[in-house]
Design an enzyme around this catalytic site. Structure first.
Site, mmCIF file in Angstrom:
data_model
loop_
_atom_site.group_PDB
_atom_site.id
_atom_site.type_symbol
_atom_site.label_atom_id
_atom_site.label_comp_id
_atom_site.label_asym_id
_atom_site.label_seq_id
_atom_site.Cartn_x
_atom_site.Cartn_y
_atom_site.Cartn_z
ATOM 1 N N ARG A 66 -42.673 -57.231 31.909
ATOM 2 C CA ARG A 66 -43.761 -56.353 31.494
ATOM 3 C C ARG A 66 -43.309 -54.895 31.474
ATOM 4 N NH1 ARG A 66 -50.228 -57.453 32.527
ATOM 5 N NH2 ARG A 66 -50.925 -55.591 31.469
ATOM 6 N N GLU B 264 -47.174 -58.076 36.305
ATOM 7 C CA GLU B 264 -46.065 -57.119 36.381
ATOM 8 C C GLU B 264 -45.188 -57.352 37.615
ATOM 9 O OE1 GLU B 264 -47.387 -53.203 35.348
ATOM 10 O OE2 GLU B 264 -45.340 -52.425 35.252
ATOM 11 N N HIS C 14 -51.798 -38.951 25.354
ATOM 12 C CA HIS C 14 -50.817 -39.904 25.877
ATOM 13 C C HIS C 14 -49.812 -40.357 24.806
ATOM 14 C CE1 HIS C 14 -49.116 -43.124 28.241
ATOM 15 N NE2 HIS C 14 -49.452 -44.001 27.299
ATOM 16 N N ASN D 222 -42.969 -50.194 29.035
ATOM 17 C CA ASN D 222 -42.890 -48.797 29.475
ATOM 18 C C ASN D 222 -41.844 -47.983 28.718
ATOM 19 O OD1 ASN D 222 -44.924 -48.965 31.398
ATOM 20 N ND2 ASN D 222 -43.532 -49.890 32.875
ATOM 21 N N HIS E 131 -42.072 -44.244 28.430
ATOM 22 C CA HIS E 131 -43.137 -43.806 29.333
ATOM 23 C C HIS E 131 -42.650 -43.021 30.550
ATOM 24 C CE1 HIS E 131 -45.696 -46.169 26.777
ATOM 25 N NE2 HIS E 131 -46.764 -45.869 27.488
ATOM 26 N N LYS F 111 -55.267 -55.151 32.905
ATOM 27 C CA LYS F 111 -55.165 -54.046 33.874
ATOM 28 C C LYS F 111 -56.412 -53.184 33.753
ATOM 29 C CE LYS F 111 -50.246 -52.956 34.240
ATOM 30 N NZ LYS F 111 -49.332 -51.804 34.131
HETATM 31 N N1 LIG Z 1 -55.392 -50.756 31.137
HETATM 32 C C1 LIG Z 1 -54.301 -50.575 30.443
HETATM 33 O O1 LIG Z 1 -53.459 -51.455 30.294
HETATM 34 C C2 LIG Z 1 -54.094 -49.239 29.782
HETATM 35 C C3 LIG Z 1 -53.054 -49.080 28.864
HETATM 36 C C4 LIG Z 1 -52.918 -47.855 28.221
HETATM 37 C C5 LIG Z 1 -53.799 -46.826 28.514
HETATM 38 N N2 LIG Z 1 -54.796 -47.016 29.423
HETATM 39 C C6 LIG Z 1 -55.762 -45.951 29.725
HETATM 40 O O2 LIG Z 1 -56.496 -45.683 28.542
HETATM 41 C C7 LIG Z 1 -56.974 -44.340 28.582
HETATM 42 C C8 LIG Z 1 -56.730 -43.704 27.241
HETATM 43 O O3 LIG Z 1 -57.416 -44.435 26.253
HETATM 44 P P1 LIG Z 1 -57.871 -43.738 24.891
HETATM 45 O O4 LIG Z 1 -56.728 -43.057 24.277
HETATM 46 O O5 LIG Z 1 -58.599 -44.759 24.114
HETATM 47 O O6 LIG Z 1 -58.811 -42.579 25.414
HETATM 48 P P2 LIG Z 1 -60.397 -42.382 25.484
HETATM 49 O O7 LIG Z 1 -61.087 -43.588 25.942
HETATM 50 O O8 LIG Z 1 -60.621 -41.126 26.218
HETATM 51 O O9 LIG Z 1 -60.765 -42.170 23.937
HETATM 52 C C9 LIG Z 1 -60.285 -41.042 23.255
HETATM 53 C C10 LIG Z 1 -61.440 -40.228 22.664
HETATM 54 O O10 LIG Z 1 -62.002 -40.931 21.560
HETATM 55 C C11 LIG Z 1 -63.417 -41.068 21.731
HETATM 56 N N3 LIG Z 1 -63.785 -42.284 21.007
HETATM 57 C C12 LIG Z 1 -63.644 -43.577 21.373
HETATM 58 N N4 LIG Z 1 -63.928 -44.383 20.343
HETATM 59 C C13 LIG Z 1 -64.272 -43.591 19.303
HETATM 60 C C14 LIG Z 1 -64.649 -43.853 17.942
HETATM 61 N N5 LIG Z 1 -64.640 -45.091 17.438
HETATM 62 N N6 LIG Z 1 -64.935 -42.792 17.169
HETATM 63 C C15 LIG Z 1 -64.864 -41.518 17.660
HETATM 64 N N7 LIG Z 1 -64.487 -41.221 18.903
HETATM 65 C C16 LIG Z 1 -64.188 -42.256 19.710
HETATM 66 C C17 LIG Z 1 -63.603 -41.057 23.212
HETATM 67 O O11 LIG Z 1 -64.917 -40.682 23.561
HETATM 68 C C18 LIG Z 1 -62.587 -40.010 23.633
HETATM 69 O O12 LIG Z 1 -63.111 -38.734 23.416
HETATM 70 C C19 LIG Z 1 -56.238 -43.662 29.725
HETATM 71 O O13 LIG Z 1 -57.134 -43.512 30.811
HETATM 72 C C20 LIG Z 1 -55.136 -44.639 30.094
HETATM 73 O O14 LIG Z 1 -54.800 -44.595 31.467
HETATM 74 C C21 LIG Z 1 -54.946 -48.199 30.054
HETATM 75 ZN ZN LIG Z 2 -48.810 -45.963 26.898
#
Ligand SMILES: NC(=O)c1ccc[n+]([C@@H]2O[C@H](COP(=O)([O-])OP(=O)(O)OC[C@H]3O[C@@H](n4cnc5c(N)ncnc54)[C@H](O)[C@@H]3O)[C@@H](O)[C@H]2O)c1
Ligand SMILES: [Zn+2]
Length: 360
Positions: free
Chosen positions: A243, A238, A267, A247, A250, A144
C-alpha cells in the site's frame, strides 16, 4: 456511457464502486440494495449541498427516512469536536446500528463522516458519494477514515470499509478548476506507479479530460479506482510495503505542504511537484531514464500543476522528510519509479541527492 462498476474484494467487507454520469437519482436504489436499515443520515458540506439534496431526494424515493447535516466546508471540519457534534445528531435522531451514514462531498466529508460511522455504536454502515475528483479516485476507496489532531494530520482514525461507493462524475461540473486539477495529480500518480498504458491514455486525452467530457472522466475515475482497489485488496490495513506504493511523491508533498503552511498549495499540487522530485531522485540513482521524468512534467504541466517546489528553506523540508511516517530510524525512505508503470521502496537515499532534487 452507462453505469460502470467494479468490485473491491475484501471477503465479508467486499463492496461495489458504481461510476455513473448524471445518475445521482439512482443512488437510492443502490443504497437500498445494500442496506438493511430504514434510516439514513446524509453528511455533506455547504459546497456540495446541491448534490446532498439530490441524494436526499433519491434515498427518500427508495423508502429511507432521511436526515441531512450540512457542515461548513474545509479541513478544519476534520476534528474530534465536529465528530462530537455529529454524534449528538445521531443520538438525537436516534440512530440505530443499521442507520446508514451517507457521505456526500470531498475527502474532508468522507473522512469525517467515515470516522463517525466507524466509531458510533462500534460501527454504522457507510455509503460514500464522493463529489471531488480527489475523493472519487482516492479517499473514498480503501476504508481509511479519520480526523486530525491539532498537531498531527489524520492521526486519529480507523479502517472502516464502506458498504458501497456511488460516483456520479456529473457532480464535478460544480467543482472549481483548481480543485479539479489538483485531483488529476493523483490520477497521474496511478499511471506512473502501476499502469503505463493508463499514463499514455492520459497523455492522449488531455483536452477531453480538461473539458471534463463525461466519457473521459468516467474512464479515468474507473481506472484509478480499479488500480487503488487492487492495492487495497492486497494490503487492506497498510501492513506491508504494497500500500506504501500509493505514497509516490507524498514524502516530498508533505514537506511542501508543511513548508507552505498548508495554505500555499492544495494536496494534489504538492503531490505533483513531489512526484517530479521523486522521479528526479530515481534518475540520480540510475533507476530510470530522464524521459520518464520529462513525460510526467509535460503531462502535469498540461494539467496546470506545479512541477517544482517554491523557494522554501531546504533544511526545513529535509527535517520534515526525516520525520515522515515512512522514515525508519531517521533514514528517509522513498517510493521511486523503476520504469513508467512500476515503483519500489528505497531506503538509505543519501541526503545530498534529496537536496539536489529540491533545486529548481
Ligand atoms: N481517507 C483517505 O484514504 C484519504 C486519501 C486522500 C486524501 N484524504 C483526505 O481528503 C481530504 C482532501 O479531500 P478533497 O480534496 O476532496 O478536499 P475537500 O473535501 O475539502 O473538498 C475540496 C473543496 O471542494 C468543495 N466541494 C466538494 N465537492 C464539490 C462539488 N461537487 N462542487 C463544488 N465544490 C465542491 C469542498 O467544499 C471544498 O471546499 C484531506 O483531508 C485528506 O487528508 C483522505
Ligand atoms: Zn494524496
Amino acid at each position: 456511457m452507462a453505469e460502470q462498476s467494479l468490485r473491491v474484494n475484501l471477503g465479508q467487507r467486499s463492496y461495489d464502486i458504481a461510476v455513473t454520469a448524471d445518475a445521482l437519482r439512482d443512488v437510492g436504489v443502490f443504497a437500498h440494495a445494500r442496506s438493511q436499515g430504514k434510516n439514513a443520515v446524509i453528511i455533506t458540506d455547504e459546497n456540495a449541498r446541491v448534490h446532498g439534496q439530490a441524494v436526499h431526494t433519491s434515498l427518500a424515493a427508495a423508502g429511507f427516512r432521511v436526515a441531512i447535516v450540512i457542515r461548513v466546508a474545509g479541513e478544519s471540519q476534520k476534528s474530534l469536536e465536529s465528530a462530537g457534534q455529529l454524534y449528538d445528531v445521531l443520538i438525537d435522531l436516534p440512530a440505530d446500528r443499521r442507520t446508514l451514514v451517507v457521505a456526500v462531498g470531498g475527502g474532508v466529508i468522507g473522512d469525517l463522516a467515515g470516522f463517525v460511522a466507524a466509531t458510533y455504536a462500534r460501527g454504522l454502515p457507510l455509503l460514500m458519494v464522493p463529489t471531488t475528483l480527489l475523493a472519487m479516485v482516492d479517499s473514498s476507496v480503501g476504508g481509511k477514515v479519520g480526523v486530525n489532531h491539532p498537531r498531527a494530520k489524520n492521526m486519529i482514525g480507523a479502517f472502516h470499509q464502506p458498504i458501497g461507493v456511488f460516483i456520479d462524475v456529473a457532480t464535478l461540473d460544480t467543482l472549481p478548476e483548481r480543485e479539479f486539477h489538483s485531483g488529476l495529480a493523483e490520477v497521474v500518480k496511478y499511471g506512473v506507479i502501476l499502469d503505463a498504458g493508463f499514463f499514455e491514455y492520459l497523455e492522449k486525452n488531455v483536452d477531453a479530460i480538461l473539458k471534463r467530457e463525461p466519457t473521459a472522466i468516467q474512464h479515468i475515475v474507473l481506472r484509478s479506482c480499479a488500480l487503488k482497489a487492487k492495492i487495497v485488496e492486497q494490503d487492506e490495513r497498510e501492513e506491508t510495503d504494497i500500500r506504501a506504493k500509493l505514497n509516490y511523491g507524498h514524502t516530498f508533498a508533505h514537506a511542501f505542504e508543511i513548508a507552505g503552511g498548508y495554505g500555499a498549495w492544495l494536496h494534489g499540487e504538492a503531490v505533483s511537484a513531489g512526484m517530479v522530485c521523486a522521479s528526479r531522485l530515481a534518475e540520480r540513482r540510475g533507476l530510470i531514464e530522464r524521459e520518464v521524468s520529462e513525460r510526467q512534467i509535460r503531462l502535469l504541466k498540461a494539467f496546470s500543476l506545479p512541477t517544482s517546489p517554491l523557494r522554501w528553506p531546504h533544511d526545513e523540508m529535509l527535517a520534515t522528510m526525516r520525520k515522515d511516517k515512512k522514515a525508519v530510524g531517521g533514514q528517509m525512505r522513498f517510493v521511486l519509479p523503476t520504469r513508467l508503470g512500476d515503483v519500489a521502496l528505497f531506503d538509505n537515499v543519501p541526503e545530498a541527492d534529496v537536496r539536489a532534487v529540491l533545486q529548481h
